[in-house]
Design a protein around this motif. Structure first.
Motif, PDB file in Angstrom:
ATOM      1  N   GLY A   1      44.023  40.787  30.697  1.00 56.96           N
ATOM      2  CA  GLY A   1      42.617  41.405  31.688  1.00 56.96           C
ATOM      3  C   GLY A   1      42.356  40.672  32.746  1.00 56.96           C
ATOM      4  N   ASP A   2      43.147  39.738  33.368  1.00 57.29           N
ATOM      5  CA  ASP A   2      43.105  39.184  34.498  1.00 57.29           C
ATOM      6  C   ASP A   2      43.323  40.308  36.006  1.00 57.29           C
ATOM      7  OD1 ASP A   2      42.243  36.764  33.583  1.00 57.29           O
ATOM      8  OD2 ASP A   2      44.278  35.739  33.782  1.00 57.29           O
ATOM      9  N   GLN A   3      42.749  40.162  36.990  1.00 55.13           N
ATOM     10  CA  GLN A   3      42.852  40.998  38.141  1.00 55.13           C
ATOM     11  C   GLN A   3      44.331  40.906  38.481  1.00 55.13           C
ATOM     12  OE1 GLN A   3      40.034  40.735  41.245  1.00 55.13           O
ATOM     13  NE2 GLN A   3      40.765  42.226  42.491  1.00 55.13           N
ATOM     14  N   GLY A   4      45.163  41.950  38.889  1.00 60.30           N
ATOM     15  CA  GLY A   4      46.215  42.010  39.472  1.00 60.30           C
ATOM     16  C   GLY A   4      47.523  41.347  38.296  1.00 60.30           C
ATOM     17  N   TYR A   5      47.047  41.653  36.977  1.00 56.87           N
ATOM     18  CA  TYR A   5      47.902  41.147  35.971  1.00 56.87           C
ATOM     19  C   TYR A   5      49.383  41.899  35.826  1.00 56.87           C
ATOM     20  CZ  TYR A   5      50.111  41.100  31.354  1.00 56.87           C
ATOM     21  OH  TYR A   5      50.887  41.043  30.289  1.00 56.87           O
TER      22      TYR A   5
ATOM     23  N   ASP B   1      50.880  43.699  38.175  1.00 59.05           N
ATOM     24  CA  ASP B   1      51.913  43.178  39.276  1.00 59.05           C
ATOM     25  C   ASP B   1      52.485  41.696  39.313  1.00 59.05           C
ATOM     26  OD1 ASP B   1      51.418  45.339  40.749  1.00 59.05           O
ATOM     27  OD2 ASP B   1      49.575  44.703  41.952  1.00 59.05           O
ATOM     28  N   LYS B   2      51.718  40.857  38.735  1.00 55.68           N
ATOM     29  CA  LYS B   2      52.167  39.583  38.407  1.00 55.68           C
ATOM     30  C   LYS B   2      53.213  39.623  37.193  1.00 55.68           C
ATOM     31  CE  LYS B   2      47.891  37.102  39.675  1.00 55.68           C
ATOM     32  NZ  LYS B   2      46.955  36.328  38.945  1.00 55.68           N
TER      33      LYS B   2
ATOM     34  N   GLU C   1      42.601  42.009  25.499  1.00 60.02           N
ATOM     35  CA  GLU C   1      42.281  42.772  26.912  1.00 60.02           C
ATOM     36  C   GLU C   1      43.393  43.467  27.667  1.00 60.02           C
ATOM     37  OE1 GLU C   1      39.456  40.490  29.592  1.00 60.02           O
ATOM     38  OE2 GLU C   1      40.074  38.792  28.443  1.00 60.02           O
ATOM     39  N   GLY C   2      43.293  44.712  28.245  1.00 56.86           N
ATOM     40  CA  GLY C   2      44.367  45.178  28.935  1.00 56.86           C
ATOM     41  C   GLY C   2      45.214  45.883  28.256  1.00 56.86           C
TER      42      GLY C   2
END
Length: 225
Positions: free
Chosen positions: A105-109, A111-112, A168-169
């Motif tokens: 759920g974190d931003q940019g997940y 890509d990371k 999340e996500g």
């Protein structure tokens, strides 16, 4: 606690069809699964393992037992990624597995995630809730094994992911996308029973699937009740 010899035999028989993923050493008692090279040029690379949590539950204890067999042989390194921390973290770290918390759920997940996977030779995704990992591995051409423990009705994918398991996500779209992209020569999708595999008929190519009957000793969970 050990998996039964019969369950281990089925794991061995299935994974033997994927030499790029595991090298298997079968003892007379079928007591180990030796993790080794995925390809000749990737012998020193690690396996990225993904769980849906680090809580004590059936799927995670299955993963704990499997990784214990692998790490006991000291033939391959594993790193474990989970969306959240939990009590099983210490058990994995005790066997030498590095544990990372990465929340989808974190931003940019995404890509990371792709950046992290570049350091690994293969992916092991535990539960349907790591569909985003499988889909990323598919796009990157990484060999993967995806173990589906769940029996979710397809029309309720979103509800189970967000309301029951609070993930999340992950949603119906990414689950169906990962199912649809599964190819028999690229990875392996494992179900614990035919009835569960049948729930996903039409969503996934059956040639990419295997049924491996597996379970865990009830005492492994009851001990914490």
């Amino acid at each position: 606690e050990n998996l039964s010899p019969e369950a281990l035999q089925e794991v061995l028989d299935t994974l033997r069809d994927y030499p790029e993923f595991f090298f298997l050493d079968e003892t007379p008692k079928v007591s180990t699964i030796r993790a080794h090279a995925f390809q000749a040029q990737a012998r020193d690379q690690m396996v990225a393992v993904f769980s849906h949590s680090l809580e004590r539950n059936g799927a995670n204890i299955f993963l704990q037992i499997l990784l214990q067999y692998c790490t006991d042989q000291e033939r391959q390194e594993f790193e474990l990624f989970s969306p959240s921390d939990g009590p099983l973290r210490k058990a994995f770290e005790k066997m030498g597995v590095k544990v990372h918390v990465m929340n989808p759920g974190d931003q940019g997940y995404m890509d990371k995630l792709e950046k992290r996977l570049q350091a690994f030779g293969a992916v092991f995704a535990n539960t349907i809730m790591r569909a985003e990992v499988v889909r990323t591995a598919q796009k990157m051409g990484l060999p993967y094994t995806w173990v589906i423990h769940e029996a979710w009705p397809r029309e309720q994918f979103d509800w189970y992911a967000s309301k029951v398991f609070l993930q999340e996500g992950i949603n119906a779209g990414i689950i169906k996308e990962a199912f649809g992209a599964a190819e028999p020569d690229k990875g392996n999708v494992i179900f614990p029973a035919k009835v569960q595999m049948g729930l996903y008929d039409g969503l996934i190519d059956s040639r990419a699937c295997q049924v491996i009957y597996n379970g865990i000793p009830v005492d492994s969970i009851d001990a914490f009740q």
